[in-house]
Design a protein around this motif. Sequence first.
Motif: not given
Length: 342
Positions: A211-216, A252-257, A272-288
Motif C-alpha cells: 500500500q505504501s509502495g514498499m518491497r520486502f 525497501e525492507i531487507f530480511v535475511s537469515i 527509513g527515518i532511522g533512530i538517533s544514537k541517544e534514542e537507540q538505548a531507549r526504544v526497547f523500553e515499554r511505551f517509549y
Amino acid sequence: MKRKIFQSMLFLALLILGLSLCAAYYVPTTWGWRVWSLLGLLLGAVTLSFLLAGKITRSLIRSLADARLEDLETQTLYEELRPLAGRMLDQNRQIQKQLKKQNTELKREYEKQDRMRRDFTANVSHELKTPLTSISGYAEIIRDGLVKQEDIGRFAGKIYSETQRMIDLVADILKLSQLDEGYQMRMERVSINVYTSCQRVIARLQSTAEQSGMRFMLSGMEGRILGVEKIVEEIIYNLCDNAIKYNRPQGEIFVSISEVGEKILLKVRDTGIGISKEEQARVFERFYRVEKSHSKEIGGTGLGLSIVKHGALYHDARIEMSSVLGEGTEICVLFHKEASAS
Ligand code: ADP
C-alpha cells in the motif's frame, strides 16, 4: 607378673604384722618378746606402707602422665585444628558477605521490578484513557446533534481508528503478559526454521507494505533454532512492522537469515527515518516512542520493541541495533543454533 610380686609381698607384710600382733598378745610378755614383736610390727608396717605408697605413687604418676599426655594430645589437636577453624571462620565471613550482597541485589531488583510494574500500570491506564476520552467525546457530540450530517462519517472513522488503537494496545499488553507468564511456565520449545517463519510473517504484512509502495526482500538459508514458534514470529512481525511504519514511501525492507558460528542471525533492515544514537538505548523500553505525535499518526503502541526484547530474552538471544538518522535502521537478533541450544 608385677601384680603377682606385689600380691605376695603384701601377703608377707600382713603375715609379719599378724604374727607380731599374736606374739605381742598371747606369748608371756618378757622384754625380749616385746622387743621382737615390736620389731615385727615395725617391719610389717614399713613393708606394708612401702608397698602401698609405691602402688599409690605409681598410680598417681600414671594418672599424671595420662593427664599430661591428654594435654599434649589436646594441644596437638588444637594446633592442627586452629588453621582449619580460622579457614572456616574466613569462609563463614565470606558467605555472610556474599549473602548480604545477594540480599541487597535482590532487594534492588525487587524495587526495580516494582517500579517497572507501577510505571507499566500508570502507562497502560494513560494509554487506554486517551483513546477512550476521544471516543467518548466524539460519541457525545454526535449524540447531542452537534455534528452535521455530512461529518458523521468522518467522526465515525475517528471513533473506529481510536477503537482500533485500543485493540492493538490491549493485544500488545496481552502478548507482553503472556511473555512474562512464559518465563514462569517455561513454554514447550520445538525446532523452528526461522526462514520459514520469516516467509509467513512477510506474507501477512505484504499487502500493508505494498500500500505504501514498499518491497520486502528475503534472503538467506534455513536456520534452525529451538524455541516457541509464536514468540519467534512475534519478534519477526514487530521488526518487519516497524520497518514498514518507519520507512520512507517506496522504501525497501531487507530480511535475511544466516549462520554465524553457533548462532542463527536474523537481520531486518529498512531504508527509513532511522533512530538517533541517544534514542537507540531507549526504544526497547515499554511505551517509549521517539516522537509521540509522529507515532500516534503512524499508529504504534510503544510496545513493539519491548515485545522483541522480551521474546529475545526468552530465547536467550542477543539483540544488536545500528541506525543512522535519515538513512535507515538495522536490527539483528542472534539466536542459539538448534544443536547448541540448551
Ligand atoms: P511502536 O509501537 O510505537 O512502533 P516500538 O516499541 O515498536 O513502538 O518502537 C518504539 C519506538 O522506536 C517507535 O515509536 C519509533 O519511534 C522507534 N522505532 C522502532 N523501530 C524503528 C525503525 N525501524 N525505524 C525508526 N524508528 C523506529
